[in-house]
Design a protein around this motif. Sequence first.
Motif, short mmCIF file in Angstrom:
data_model
loop_
_atom_site.label_atom_id
_atom_site.label_comp_id
_atom_site.label_asym_id
_atom_site.label_seq_id
_atom_site.Cartn_x
_atom_site.Cartn_y
_atom_site.Cartn_z
N ASN A 142 5.04 5.25 -1.88
CA ASN A 142 6.34 4.65 -1.56
C ASN A 142 6.50 4.37 -0.08
O ASN A 142 7.61 4.17 0.39
CB ASN A 142 7.48 5.56 -2.06
CG ASN A 142 7.34 6.97 -1.53
OD1 ASN A 142 6.50 7.24 -0.68
ND2 ASN A 142 8.15 7.87 -2.05
N GLU A 144 5.20 1.98 3.39
CA GLU A 144 4.81 0.59 3.63
C GLU A 144 3.30 0.40 3.46
O GLU A 144 2.50 1.22 3.90
CB GLU A 144 5.22 0.15 5.03
CG GLU A 144 6.69 -0.21 5.15
CD GLU A 144 6.99 -0.90 6.46
OE1 GLU A 144 7.54 -2.01 6.44
OE2 GLU A 144 6.65 -0.32 7.51
N ARG A 160 3.51 -8.85 -1.45
CA ARG A 160 4.59 -8.16 -2.17
C ARG A 160 4.34 -6.66 -2.13
O ARG A 160 3.25 -6.19 -2.44
CB ARG A 160 4.69 -8.64 -3.60
CG ARG A 160 5.67 -7.86 -4.46
CD ARG A 160 5.93 -8.55 -5.79
NE ARG A 160 6.67 -9.80 -5.57
CZ ARG A 160 6.94 -10.68 -6.54
NH1 ARG A 160 6.51 -10.46 -7.77
NH2 ARG A 160 7.63 -11.77 -6.26
N GLN A 161 5.37 -5.90 -1.74
CA GLN A 161 5.25 -4.45 -1.67
C GLN A 161 6.01 -3.80 -2.82
O GLN A 161 7.11 -4.24 -3.18
CB GLN A 161 5.78 -3.93 -0.34
CG GLN A 161 5.05 -4.50 0.86
CD GLN A 161 5.16 -3.62 2.07
OE1 GLN A 161 4.95 -2.41 2.00
NE2 GLN A 161 5.49 -4.20 3.20
N PHE A 162 5.42 -2.74 -3.38
CA PHE A 162 6.03 -1.99 -4.46
C PHE A 162 6.26 -0.56 -3.99
O PHE A 162 5.64 -0.09 -3.04
CB PHE A 162 5.13 -1.97 -5.69
CG PHE A 162 4.87 -3.34 -6.27
CD1 PHE A 162 5.59 -3.80 -7.36
CD2 PHE A 162 3.89 -4.16 -5.73
CE1 PHE A 162 5.35 -5.05 -7.89
CE2 PHE A 162 3.65 -5.42 -6.26
CZ PHE A 162 4.38 -5.86 -7.35
N SER A 163 7.12 0.16 -4.70
CA SER A 163 7.34 1.57 -4.44
C SER A 163 7.23 2.32 -5.76
O SER A 163 8.04 2.09 -6.67
CB SER A 163 8.72 1.80 -3.81
OG SER A 163 8.93 3.18 -3.59
N PRO A 185 9.60 -5.57 -7.41
CA PRO A 185 9.45 -4.84 -6.15
C PRO A 185 10.64 -3.92 -5.90
O PRO A 185 11.72 -4.10 -6.47
CB PRO A 185 9.40 -5.94 -5.10
CG PRO A 185 9.10 -7.18 -5.85
CD PRO A 185 9.68 -7.01 -7.21
N ASP A 186 10.44 -2.95 -5.03
CA ASP A 186 11.50 -2.03 -4.65
C ASP A 186 11.43 -1.80 -3.14
O ASP A 186 10.45 -1.26 -2.65
CB ASP A 186 11.31 -0.69 -5.38
CG ASP A 186 12.40 0.32 -5.03
OD1 ASP A 186 13.48 -0.13 -4.61
OD2 ASP A 186 12.15 1.52 -5.18
N SER A 191 10.90 -6.80 -0.10
CA SER A 191 9.53 -6.56 -0.53
C SER A 191 8.59 -7.72 -0.29
O SER A 191 7.42 -7.53 -0.05
CB SER A 191 9.51 -6.22 -2.02
OG SER A 191 9.99 -7.33 -2.75
N ASP A 192 9.07 -8.96 -0.37
CA ASP A 192 8.19 -10.13 -0.26
C ASP A 192 8.16 -10.65 1.17
O ASP A 192 9.20 -10.96 1.75
CB ASP A 192 8.66 -11.24 -1.20
CG ASP A 192 8.28 -10.97 -2.64
OD1 ASP A 192 7.72 -9.88 -2.90
OD2 ASP A 192 8.52 -11.84 -3.49
#
Length: 265
Positions: A142, A144, A160-163, A185-186, A191-192
């Motif tokens: 969770n 970066e 795109r980042q997810f948590s 994403p979260d 996130s994008d």
Amino acid sequence: MQYQSGYTLVEVLVLIVLGLMVIVGLYQILDQHAKVHKAQQEITVMNHQVRAAMETVVRTIRSAGSNKPALERVPRVYIAEENRIRLISDLPQDFHDPADLDGDGFTCDDTDGDTFSITDCDASGTAGDGNNENENADGLLNDEYEDVAFFLDNNQLILRQFSDDPGLETAPSGNFFRPPISITPDPPALSDNVLAQDVLELSFRYFVDSNTELTMSGSPSAVADSDLHNIKLVQIKMIGRTRNRDLSGGRFHTIELTSNVELRN
């Protein structure tokens, strides 16, 4: 009266025409120079953003699988498709708690640069010493750049980042495990990131070694789940294009980059 000669009407018209020809010639030279300068600016912008985007993708692939003990059952390349890749890492993190967010009664800011401070702070507010091997990461995906995907969306290269939760150390035993992942994403609003505009192609090939390529099948074309742990090298191909056509030649300029990245973890 003394006779005085002057320019005839024909001579004046000839001079005007010659002046106009000189002005038009100068304008054409300056216009061509402006077009060349604009084309060079577009090429410079294209080269910069595509190379910077490639560097980000390469760096993220190279660090995939960080904190290997926590990720031993999780494939570093979580999704291996022809035009999309998703990467898992448990990266080292600093512990920042200037407002006592963890509720232990102490505030501190651990800025050793390479650890997540599990030891927290003492009564004087001094951060943990950062020498504990267990502090290298927190077992969660969770932070970066720990769970990211790269893909194209309308010629935009997206990061795109997810948590994801829960922690990987509590994952079920087994030879292959995928932790629960969020479909969206979260947090969605943050996130994008657009790494580059006007990218015509982003493609990946996956290898066991430099001579053995893993096959992809299905739609979208992807490496089978059972082969994800075998990925040791990823080849990236990226083709970028200038935003506008070259005004002097009427064509787009392109750049093609290829990188082979070994997964080091």
